[in-house]
Write a protein that holds these residues in place. Structure first.
Motif, PDB file in Angstrom:
ATOM      1  N   GLY A   1      44.204  48.193  37.088  1.00 14.88           N
ATOM      2  CA  GLY A   1      42.419  47.439  37.713  1.00 14.88           C
ATOM      3  C   GLY A   1      41.697  47.848  38.084  1.00 14.88           C
ATOM      4  O   GLY A   1      41.677  49.235  38.417  1.00 14.88           O
ATOM      5  N   PRO A   2      40.759  47.429  38.191  1.00 12.66           N
ATOM      6  CA  PRO A   2      39.459  47.860  38.924  1.00 12.66           C
ATOM      7  C   PRO A   2      38.866  47.590  40.070  1.00 12.66           C
ATOM      8  O   PRO A   2      39.635  46.322  41.121  1.00 12.66           O
ATOM      9  CB  PRO A   2      38.107  46.982  37.943  1.00 12.66           C
ATOM     10  CG  PRO A   2      39.368  45.977  37.807  1.00 12.66           C
ATOM     11  CD  PRO A   2      40.371  46.063  37.792  1.00 12.66           C
ATOM     12  N   ALA A   3      38.500  48.618  40.553  1.00 20.07           N
ATOM     13  CA  ALA A   3      37.807  48.218  42.533  1.00 20.07           C
ATOM     14  C   ALA A   3      36.234  48.205  42.682  1.00 20.07           C
ATOM     15  O   ALA A   3      35.599  49.422  41.520  1.00 20.07           O
ATOM     16  CB  ALA A   3      38.680  49.531  43.267  1.00 20.07           C
ATOM     17  N   PHE A   4      36.236  46.694  43.145  1.00 20.78           N
ATOM     18  CA  PHE A   4      34.289  46.710  42.583  1.00 20.78           C
ATOM     19  C   PHE A   4      33.959  46.701  44.389  1.00 20.78           C
ATOM     20  O   PHE A   4      34.155  46.713  45.525  1.00 20.78           O
ATOM     21  CB  PHE A   4      34.203  45.494  42.672  1.00 20.78           C
ATOM     22  CG  PHE A   4      34.474  45.134  41.026  1.00 20.78           C
ATOM     23  CD1 PHE A   4      33.856  45.100  39.728  1.00 20.78           C
ATOM     24  CD2 PHE A   4      36.463  44.410  41.150  1.00 20.78           C
ATOM     25  CE1 PHE A   4      33.872  45.175  38.711  1.00 20.78           C
ATOM     26  CE2 PHE A   4      36.622  43.617  39.897  1.00 20.78           C
ATOM     27  CZ  PHE A   4      35.588  44.740  38.438  1.00 20.78           C
ATOM     28  N   ASP A   5      31.926  47.746  44.212  1.00 18.66           N
ATOM     29  CA  ASP A   5      31.995  47.394  45.042  1.00 18.66           C
ATOM     30  C   ASP A   5      31.137  45.597  45.265  1.00 18.66           C
ATOM     31  O   ASP A   5      31.352  45.171  44.492  1.00 18.66           O
ATOM     32  CB  ASP A   5      30.809  48.552  45.432  1.00 18.66           C
ATOM     33  CG  ASP A   5      29.755  48.555  44.134  1.00 18.66           C
ATOM     34  OD1 ASP A   5      29.869  47.372  43.525  1.00 18.66           O
ATOM     35  OD2 ASP A   5      29.130  49.940  43.783  1.00 18.66           O
TER      36      ASP A   5
ATOM     37  N   VAL B   1      36.008  46.486  49.574  1.00 21.20           N
ATOM     38  CA  VAL B   1      36.046  46.930  48.300  1.00 21.20           C
ATOM     39  C   VAL B   1      36.479  45.822  47.506  1.00 21.20           C
ATOM     40  O   VAL B   1      36.822  44.908  48.653  1.00 21.20           O
ATOM     41  CB  VAL B   1      36.992  47.693  47.573  1.00 21.20           C
ATOM     42  CG1 VAL B   1      38.190  48.042  48.724  1.00 21.20           C
ATOM     43  CG2 VAL B   1      37.400  48.674  46.750  1.00 21.20           C
ATOM     44  N   ILE B   2      36.771  45.759  46.646  1.00 21.36           N
ATOM     45  CA  ILE B   2      36.846  44.232  46.073  1.00 21.36           C
ATOM     46  C   ILE B   2      38.382  44.338  44.918  1.00 21.36           C
ATOM     47  O   ILE B   2      37.931  45.389  44.384  1.00 21.36           O
ATOM     48  CB  ILE B   2      36.236  43.023  45.985  1.00 21.36           C
ATOM     49  CG1 ILE B   2      35.852  42.572  46.751  1.00 21.36           C
ATOM     50  CG2 ILE B   2      37.222  41.767  45.059  1.00 21.36           C
ATOM     51  CD1 ILE B   2      34.784  43.305  46.735  1.00 21.36           C
ATOM     52  N   ALA B   3      39.558  44.276  44.933  1.00 26.83           N
ATOM     53  CA  ALA B   3      40.146  44.858  43.811  1.00 26.83           C
ATOM     54  C   ALA B   3      40.876  43.568  43.106  1.00 26.83           C
ATOM     55  O   ALA B   3      41.083  42.630  43.820  1.00 26.83           O
ATOM     56  CB  ALA B   3      41.404  45.467  44.555  1.00 26.83           C
ATOM     57  N   ILE B   4      40.928  43.722  42.105  1.00 30.95           N
ATOM     58  CA  ILE B   4      41.523  42.467  40.821  1.00 30.95           C
ATOM     59  C   ILE B   4      42.269  42.738  40.076  1.00 30.95           C
ATOM     60  O   ILE B   4      42.211  43.889  39.168  1.00 30.95           O
ATOM     61  CB  ILE B   4      39.600  41.977  39.870  1.00 30.95           C
ATOM     62  CG1 ILE B   4      39.576  40.807  40.733  1.00 30.95           C
ATOM     63  CG2 ILE B   4      40.325  40.394  39.401  1.00 30.95           C
ATOM     64  CD1 ILE B   4      38.114  40.403  40.468  1.00 30.95           C
ATOM     65  N   GLY B   5      43.555  41.914  39.347  1.00 29.51           N
ATOM     66  CA  GLY B   5      44.665  43.242  38.790  1.00 29.51           C
ATOM     67  C   GLY B   5      45.412  41.836  38.222  1.00 29.51           C
ATOM     68  O   GLY B   5      45.381  40.075  38.531  1.00 29.51           O
TER      69      GLY B   5
ATOM     70  N   PRO C   1      48.748  50.840  42.164  1.00 29.78           N
ATOM     71  CA  PRO C   1      48.186  49.451  43.019  1.00 29.78           C
ATOM     72  C   PRO C   1      46.854  48.879  42.638  1.00 29.78           C
ATOM     73  O   PRO C   1      46.033  49.485  41.884  1.00 29.78           O
ATOM     74  CB  PRO C   1      48.455  49.560  44.110  1.00 29.78           C
ATOM     75  CG  PRO C   1      47.503  50.899  44.157  1.00 29.78           C
ATOM     76  CD  PRO C   1      48.228  51.488  43.579  1.00 29.78           C
ATOM     77  N   THR C   2      46.185  48.381  43.896  1.00 29.84           N
ATOM     78  CA  THR C   2      44.410  47.432  43.388  1.00 29.84           C
ATOM     79  C   THR C   2      43.589  48.677  44.739  1.00 29.84           C
ATOM     80  O   THR C   2      43.671  49.935  45.019  1.00 29.84           O
ATOM     81  CB  THR C   2      44.431  46.243  43.736  1.00 29.84           C
ATOM     82  OG1 THR C   2      44.860  46.378  45.151  1.00 29.84           O
ATOM     83  CG2 THR C   2      45.384  45.845  43.057  1.00 29.84           C
ATOM     84  N   ALA C   3      42.546  47.895  44.361  1.00 36.99           N
ATOM     85  CA  ALA C   3      41.419  48.804  44.457  1.00 36.99           C
ATOM     86  C   ALA C   3      40.475  48.156  45.803  1.00 36.99           C
ATOM     87  O   ALA C   3      40.650  46.822  45.953  1.00 36.99           O
ATOM     88  CB  ALA C   3      40.348  49.542  43.591  1.00 36.99           C
ATOM     89  N   GLN C   4      39.484  48.198  46.150  1.00 35.64           N
ATOM     90  CA  GLN C   4      38.688  47.658  47.458  1.00 35.64           C
ATOM     91  C   GLN C   4      36.900  48.442  47.155  1.00 35.64           C
ATOM     92  O   GLN C   4      36.738  48.987  46.643  1.00 35.64           O
ATOM     93  CB  GLN C   4      39.040  48.387  49.088  1.00 35.64           C
ATOM     94  CG  GLN C   4      40.256  48.541  49.073  1.00 35.64           C
ATOM     95  CD  GLN C   4      40.483  49.698  49.902  1.00 35.64           C
ATOM     96  OE1 GLN C   4      39.965  50.329  50.851  1.00 35.64           O
ATOM     97  NE2 GLN C   4      41.866  49.139  50.852  1.00 35.64           N
ATOM     98  N   GLY C   5      36.100  46.960  47.620  1.00 33.79           N
ATOM     99  CA  GLY C   5      34.786  47.226  47.434  1.00 33.79           C
ATOM    100  C   GLY C   5      34.477  48.493  48.613  1.00 33.79           C
ATOM    101  O   GLY C   5      35.021  48.035  49.685  1.00 33.79           O
ATOM    102  N   TRP C   6      32.972  47.836  48.138  1.00 36.41           N
ATOM    103  CA  TRP C   6      31.814  48.598  49.205  1.00 36.41           C
ATOM    104  C   TRP C   6      30.350  48.108  49.858  1.00 36.41           C
ATOM    105  O   TRP C   6      30.191  47.146  48.244  1.00 36.41           O
ATOM    106  CB  TRP C   6      32.485  49.868  49.129  1.00 36.41           C
ATOM    107  CG  TRP C   6      31.403  50.395  47.762  1.00 36.41           C
ATOM    108  CD1 TRP C   6      32.001  50.218  46.798  1.00 36.41           C
ATOM    109  CD2 TRP C   6      30.502  51.619  47.820  1.00 36.41           C
ATOM    110  NE1 TRP C   6      31.353  51.380  45.678  1.00 36.41           N
ATOM    111  CE2 TRP C   6      30.660  51.628  46.361  1.00 36.41           C
ATOM    112  CE3 TRP C   6      29.408  52.267  48.014  1.00 36.41           C
ATOM    113  CZ2 TRP C   6      29.497  52.200  45.825  1.00 36.41           C
ATOM    114  CZ3 TRP C   6      28.310  53.105  47.834  1.00 36.41           C
ATOM    115  CH2 TRP C   6      28.443  53.089  46.378  1.00 36.41           C
ATOM    116  N   ASN C   7      30.142  49.091  50.392  1.00 38.23           N
ATOM    117  CA  ASN C   7      28.664  48.526  50.288  1.00 38.23           C
ATOM    118  C   ASN C   7      27.773  46.933  50.433  1.00 38.23           C
ATOM    119  O   ASN C   7      26.413  46.588  50.235  1.00 38.23           O
ATOM    120  CB  ASN C   7      27.717  48.987  48.912  1.00 38.23           C
ATOM    121  CG  ASN C   7      27.021  49.758  48.865  1.00 38.23           C
ATOM    122  OD1 ASN C   7      27.048  50.748  50.306  1.00 38.23           O
ATOM    123  ND2 ASN C   7      26.675  50.689  47.343  1.00 38.23           N
TER     124      ASN C   7
END
Length: 490
Positions: free
Chosen positions: A232-236, A185-189, A43-49
Motif C-alpha cells: 500500500g501507499p504512504a502519502f505526503d 505521512v498518511i498510510a492507506i491500506g 506494513p503501511t506508511a506515513q505522510g510528510w510536508n
C-alpha cells in the motif's frame, strides 16, 4: 502470505529480528529471533510536508486535517487478494501463506494492498504479495472486484507491477523528492482485510538498512501499519506517494510504530522498467567488496575508514577487464565520493547496463581513474521467453521456449542489434537445433528483433500461419547462419 528477513546487528549483543510480509491475514516467520522474539513485518506508511492550520482564537496551531486529501486519493488504493497453490513453497522451503478459513479445495489465500498509478489499470504492490500467485484479484474502494495479471516483479526491491483491464481508474503519482524526517505521512491500506484503513504519523528516519536485500534504503515511519498493508501507499500531505509500505518492526506481530517504506524514487524506477520489459536490469561491475575497518584503513595508510575494498574480481566482469585488482580501494564513482560498499552497490545498480563509468581507485598509495562499461547483473537477466496464445495463456506444450534472452544492447560485448541467448534449457530441445549461449538472434522470419516482446509476437504470428518452424538468423562468434526453430513445441 507472510515473509521474514533476518536483520543483523554487527555489535556484540546481536538482536536478530524477522522481516515478515504483511500481505497475509496470518503470519509465517522465516527467521527466528535469537534473544527476545522481535519481528520485522510488512506494513503501511506515513505522510510528510504537512503544514499546520493556524488555530482560530489560539496561540497554538490547530491539529492538521487530512480529510480532503484522503478523500481525493483513497479511491486509488486497492485491496489485493491472491490465491496460492497449497503445495507452493518459498525459496527457503517454507510454505508461503496460510490456509484461508473460507477457502478449501487446497487453496491458500494471501491479502495485501496496492494502488493504481495510471487510468488504464496499472497498479503497484509488493513482490511478496503476488509471489507464487495462481490468481490475483483486486477490490477497489467502491467495492468493485477485478481480476489482475502480474506484469512483472523485482524480488530485490520487493516490488511488483500488476494490471487490471479497464479505463478511467482513479490513480495517484509518486512524489518527486524524498521526505524529511519529521514530515507528516498518511498510510492507506488493507490491514487484516479491513480495506480502506487510514493511519497517520511522521517520517522517523531515512536510509534504513534492515537486512532485507542488497539495495536496502528504506524510509522509516511511525504510522500504524499491519499485516495486509503490504504494497500500500504512504502519502505526503499533497497526496503524492512517498513510499510503498513493505515491513514493520514488531515483537508481537502488530504495529509498534516502526514501519519501513520503499522510497518513491526506487519504486518509480523499478515500475517503469517492469512496464517496459517485464523485468529489471541493473548495472554490474563484477567485484566482491568489503567494508574498510579502522585497522584496514591504518594498514593501507588511509586517513579515514572510507571507500570500498575490492576482495576479488570476476574474470569475465567489467572491473577485471578494465584493470581493477584485489586490494584496490574504490573511493569515488564518476567523481562522487564512495563512503562504503553499500553505497557503491546501490549507485552501480541504479545505472543501466552498458553505461560508461569512471572509478577512482587507490592502489599502493596512489590514486588513479579507471573507466569501464557496466555489464548486467547475472541474477537480473531476463526470465525465459514465454509464447502467448490468443487467450494470453499458452498451453503447457507451447509455454516454455527453453531460452533465456536479453537485449544485445544491455549485454556487454555482442553489439546493439538482436537478442542474446544467455542460456539454453538442456531439456528444451533448442540446443539440438543449433542455438547455444552467446548466440545473437538477429531476426525471426525476416523481421529484426530487439526485445522479448518482438520475439514472442513474431513466433506467434508464424504459428498462426501454420508454419512448422521459424527461420531464425543467428550470429555466432565466427559467422552468421540460419536456424530452423520448431514451433509446434515452442
Amino acid at each position: 502470505m507472510a515473509r521474514s528477513v533476518e536483520a543483523k546487528n554487527s555489535r556484540a549483543r546481536r538482536l536478530t529480528a524477522a522481516l515478515v510480509a504483511l500481505s497475509s491475514v496470518s503470519v509465517l516467520s522465516l527467521a527466528a529471533s535469537v534473544m527476545e522474539p522481535v519481528a520485522l513485518q510488512h506494513p503501511t506508511a506515513q505522510g510528510w510536508n504537512a503544514t499546520s492550520r493556524a488555530a482560530t482564537g489560539s496561540a497554538h496551531p490547530a491539529e492538521p486535517d487530512f480529510a480532503d486529501m484522503i478523500a481525493r486519493v483513497k479511491p486509488a488504493v486497492i485491496s489485493v487478494r491472491v490465491e496460492l497453490d497449497e503445495t507452493q513453497q518459498t525459496a527457503d522451503g517454507r510454505q508461503d501463506g496460510s490456509p484461508d478459513s473460507g477457502g478449501g479445495g487446497g487453496a491458500m489465500v494471501g491479502l495485501g494492498s496496492g494502488f493504481f498509478i495510471s487510468a488504464n489499470g496499472y497498479a503497484v504492490t509488493n513482490n511478496h504479495v503476488v509471489d507464487h500467485a495462481k490468481s490475483v484479484e483486486v477490490a477497489t474502494n467502491d467495492g468493485q472486484i477485478y481480476s489482475a495479471k502480474v506484469v512483472g516483479v523485482d524480488p530485490k526491491t520487493d516490488l511488483a507491477l500488476i494490471k487490471v483491464d479497464g479505463s478511467d481508474f482513479p490513480h495517484v503519482k509518486f512524489a518527486d523528492g524524498r521526505p524529511r524526517v519529521g514530515n507528516w505521512v498518511i498510510a492507506i491500506g488493507n490491514p487484516y482485510g479491513l480495506g480502506g484503513t487510514v493511519t497517520t504519523g511522521i517520517v522517523s528516519a531515512e536510509g534504513r538498512d534492515i537486512g532485507a536485500g542488497p539495495y536496502d534504503d528504506f524510509i522509516q515511519i511511525d504510522a500504524s501499519i499491519n499485516r495486509g498493508n503490504s504494497g500500500g501507499p504512504a502519502f505526503d500531505v499533497n497526496g503524492d506517494v512517498i513510499g510503498v509500505n513493505t515491513a514493520i518492526f514488531s515483537p508481537s506481530g502488530g504495529s509498534v510504530g516502526i514501519g519501513f517504506d520503499i522510497p518513491a524514487a526506487t519504486a518509480k524506477a523499478v515500475v517503469d522498467e517492469l512496464k517496459e520489459k517485464d523485468y529489471v536490469t541493473r548495472g554490474w561491475i563484477g567485484i566482491q567488496q568489503q567494508q574498510i575497518s579502522t585497522d584496514i584503513a591504518d594498514s593501507l595508510g588511509l586517513k579515514q575508514a572510507s571507500g570500498a575494498l575490492v576482495d576479488e574480481t570476476e574474470a569475465s566482469g567489467p572491473a577485471a577487464k578494465a584493470g581493477i585488482e584485489p586490494g584496490d580501494v574504490i573511493t569515488a564513482l564518476d567523481g562522487a565520493t564512495i563512503h562504503d560498499p553499500r553505497e557503491l552497490a546501490q549507485k552501480i545498480a541504479r545505472m543501466p547496463p552498458g553505461t560508461s563509468a569512471t572509478l577512482s581507485v587507490l592502489r599502493n598509495g596512489a590514486t588513479k581513474d579507471i573507466s569501464l562499461t557496466l555489464g548486467m547483473t547475472p541474477a537480473d537477466r531476463p526470465p525465459p521467453v514465454v509464447a502467448a496464445s490468443d487467450s494470453g495463456t499458452a498451453p503447457p506444450s507451447e509455454q516454455n521456449l527453453g531460452l533465456l534472452l536479453a537485449p544485445a544492447s544491455k549485454v556487454a560485448g555482442p553489439g546493439q542489434k538482436g537478442m542474446v541467448v544467455v542460456a539454453v534449457d538442456p531439456n528444451g530441445g533448442r540446443a539440438q537445433h543449433g542455438l547455444s549461449a552467446g548466440d545473437v538472434i538477429l531476426d525471426v522470419g525476416g523481421k529484426a528483433v530487439s526485445n522479448a516482446k518482438d520475439f514472442r509476437q513474431d513466433l506467434a504470428s508464424l504459428r498462426k500461419q501454420g508454419r512448422p518452424a521459424a527461420l531464425v538468423r543467428v550470429q555466432s562468434s565466427d559467422a552468421t547462419r540460419f536456424v530452423a526453430l520448431p514451433l509446434q513445441h515452442a
